[in-house]
Design an enzyme around this catalytic site. Structure first.
Site, PDB file in Angstrom:
ATOM      1  N   THR A  95      -2.511   5.760  -6.576  1.00 28.11           N
ATOM      2  CA  THR A  95      -2.493   5.307  -5.184  1.00 28.11           C
ATOM      3  C   THR A  95      -3.784   4.545  -4.909  1.00 28.11           C
ATOM      4  O   THR A  95      -4.866   5.029  -5.233  1.00 28.11           O
ATOM      5  CB  THR A  95      -2.347   6.506  -4.225  1.00 28.11           C
ATOM      6  OG1 THR A  95      -1.093   7.153  -4.484  1.00 28.11           O
ATOM      7  CG2 THR A  95      -2.390   6.070  -2.772  1.00 28.11           C
ATOM      8  N   VAL A  97      -6.866   2.461  -3.024  1.00 32.72           N
ATOM      9  CA  VAL A  97      -7.755   2.385  -1.866  1.00 32.72           C
ATOM     10  C   VAL A  97      -7.618   0.989  -1.252  1.00 32.72           C
ATOM     11  O   VAL A  97      -7.415   0.002  -1.961  1.00 32.72           O
ATOM     12  CB  VAL A  97      -9.211   2.666  -2.307  1.00 32.72           C
ATOM     13  CG1 VAL A  97     -10.215   2.235  -1.255  1.00 32.72           C
ATOM     14  CG2 VAL A  97      -9.384   4.141  -2.655  1.00 32.72           C
ATOM     15  N   ILE A 131      -6.727   7.649  -8.338  1.00 34.49           N
ATOM     16  CA  ILE A 131      -7.124   6.785  -7.235  1.00 34.49           C
ATOM     17  C   ILE A 131      -7.459   5.407  -7.796  1.00 34.49           C
ATOM     18  O   ILE A 131      -8.316   5.271  -8.666  1.00 34.49           O
ATOM     19  CB  ILE A 131      -8.338   7.374  -6.483  1.00 34.49           C
ATOM     20  CG1 ILE A 131      -7.933   8.661  -5.757  1.00 34.49           C
ATOM     21  CG2 ILE A 131      -8.921   6.350  -5.507  1.00 34.49           C
ATOM     22  CD1 ILE A 131      -6.902   8.485  -4.655  1.00 34.49           C
ATOM     23  N   LYS A 132      -6.759   4.397  -7.283  1.00 33.09           N
ATOM     24  CA  LYS A 132      -6.979   3.031  -7.768  1.00 33.09           C
ATOM     25  C   LYS A 132      -8.066   2.342  -6.952  1.00 33.09           C
ATOM     26  O   LYS A 132      -8.049   2.380  -5.721  1.00 33.09           O
ATOM     27  CB  LYS A 132      -5.691   2.212  -7.665  1.00 33.09           C
ATOM     28  CG  LYS A 132      -4.693   2.506  -8.758  1.00 33.09           C
ATOM     29  CD  LYS A 132      -3.438   1.664  -8.622  1.00 33.09           C
ATOM     30  CE  LYS A 132      -3.575   0.297  -9.233  1.00 33.09           C
ATOM     31  NZ  LYS A 132      -2.289  -0.446  -9.209  1.00 33.09           N
ATOM     32  N   LEU A 133      -8.983   1.729  -7.677  1.00 30.78           N
ATOM     33  CA  LEU A 133     -10.079   0.978  -7.069  1.00 30.78           C
ATOM     34  C   LEU A 133     -10.208  -0.359  -7.793  1.00 30.78           C
ATOM     35  O   LEU A 133      -9.997  -0.433  -9.008  1.00 30.78           O
ATOM     36  CB  LEU A 133     -11.397   1.745  -7.223  1.00 30.78           C
ATOM     37  CG  LEU A 133     -11.506   3.090  -6.510  1.00 30.78           C
ATOM     38  CD1 LEU A 133     -12.503   3.995  -7.221  1.00 30.78           C
ATOM     39  CD2 LEU A 133     -11.938   2.878  -5.061  1.00 30.78           C
TER      40      LEU A 133
END
Length: 316
Positions: A95, A97, A131-133
């Site tokens: 998911t 950011v 967590i995708k950044l």
């Protein structure tokens, strides 16, 4: 002989690059990845309407401020879609950011913690979340902080070797080096098509994979952004590959042998000193393709985030 998708699964962990539940149920990937563009696309599917309604109801309990309600609805919608996907896969959901935080380390950390708390409050443990950044210097530093807190990260929009090196040195869980978008740039620049084995995106991921394995970095390499199955098959053996449903369908329909192209050398060479911020910027900016594509990717995700917010605002 089994089809190419079945053979690929024996060499590489196959991940579905979609937010659409039906496609995930059909292809039964290990993991799934989403991004703002995929969330926007999923939000327009009729079966997701109840998830949007539930997200709006949640947001209204959190704040009376409309701008805050829009933010909270978007965050909860991404989490609600993630929760639905997790019911159909054994592994992890990625998911992302908000792309507008790509140059804000503190903001990225805060948003990541908020998304993880939303998942945790719904009974989803950290070992099922990535967590995708964006792979900016600030995004990589945010990931370094989050990893130490037990929040694993997927560093995306990765186009340069400098980005890949910095991610490994920061100890991030996983990177998503892009293939097709690199090829797009060179195709436009040189005005020609590329065979899979000479595809600049394929060569980029191959170089990163071999470097990580030579120095014993544990960061997972997950090739992403494919334009055709030729690119995918040239990366057979990569740790993971995240593939859109249309290309999964092509692989499933294709017969013929899949040959392992990437092999883990299990090296333990002495690692170079970690790059400084100045070295990172210098090396990254030597690659005009990477500079253009990183900025473009962030802009495009931000545009789709804005479209999603406008859609939500109309429903509040």
């Amino acid at each position: 002989m089994s089809n190419k998708l079945e053979q690929l699964r024996k060499l590489t962990t196959v991940v579905a690059d979609t937010g659409e539940i039906d496609a995930i149920k059909k292809y039964q990937p290990e993991d799934a990845t989403t991004n703002p563009s995929l969330i926007l696309k999923a939000a327009q599917i009729a079966e997701y309407a109840p998830l949007i309604d539930a997200s709006i109801e949640y947001a209204k309990t959190q704040s009376d401020d409309k701008a805050q309600q829009i933010q909270d609805t978007c965050d909860m919608l991404a989490v609600n879609i993630g929760k639905e996907i997790l019911k159909t896969i054994p592994g992890r959901i990625s998911t992302e950011v908000d792309a507008r935080l790509s140059y804000d380390m503190e903001g990225s950390v805060a948003k990541a913690r908020q998304l993880v708390k939303m998942y945790n409050d719904a009974g989803i443990t950290n070992d099922r979340i990535l967590i995708k950044l964006a792979s900016t210097w600030e995004g990589i530093r945010a990931a370094e902080i989050l990893e130490k807190e037990g929040i694993n990260c997927n560093l995306t929009l990765l186009f340069s070797f400098a980005q890949a090196r910095a991610c490994a040195e920061a100890g991030v869980f996983l990177i998503s080096p892009f293939v097709g978008r690199i090829m797009d740039w060179y195709k436009a620049k040189e005005g020609r098509d590329f065979e899979a084995q000479e595809d600049p995106g394929v060569l980029s991921v191959t170089k990163i994979y071999n470097y990580y394995k030579e120095y014993g970095y544990k960061t997972v390499v997950m090739g992403a952004s494919f334009r055709n199955i030729g690119e995918i098959l040239e990366l057979a053996g990569c740790d993971r590959l995240t593939i859109a449903p249309a290309l999964l369908a092509e692989l499933e329909a294709a017969e013929g042998e899949v040959v392992e192209k990437l092999v883990d050398s299990k090296g333990a060479a002495e690692r170079p000193a970690a790059m400084t911020h100045a070295e990172f910027l210098w090396e990254h900016n030597q690659d005009p393709m990477a500079v253009e594509k990183l900025a473009e990717g962030i802009r495009n995700f931000a545009v789709d985030q804005g479209k999603l917010e406008a859609m939500i605002a109309a429903k509040l």
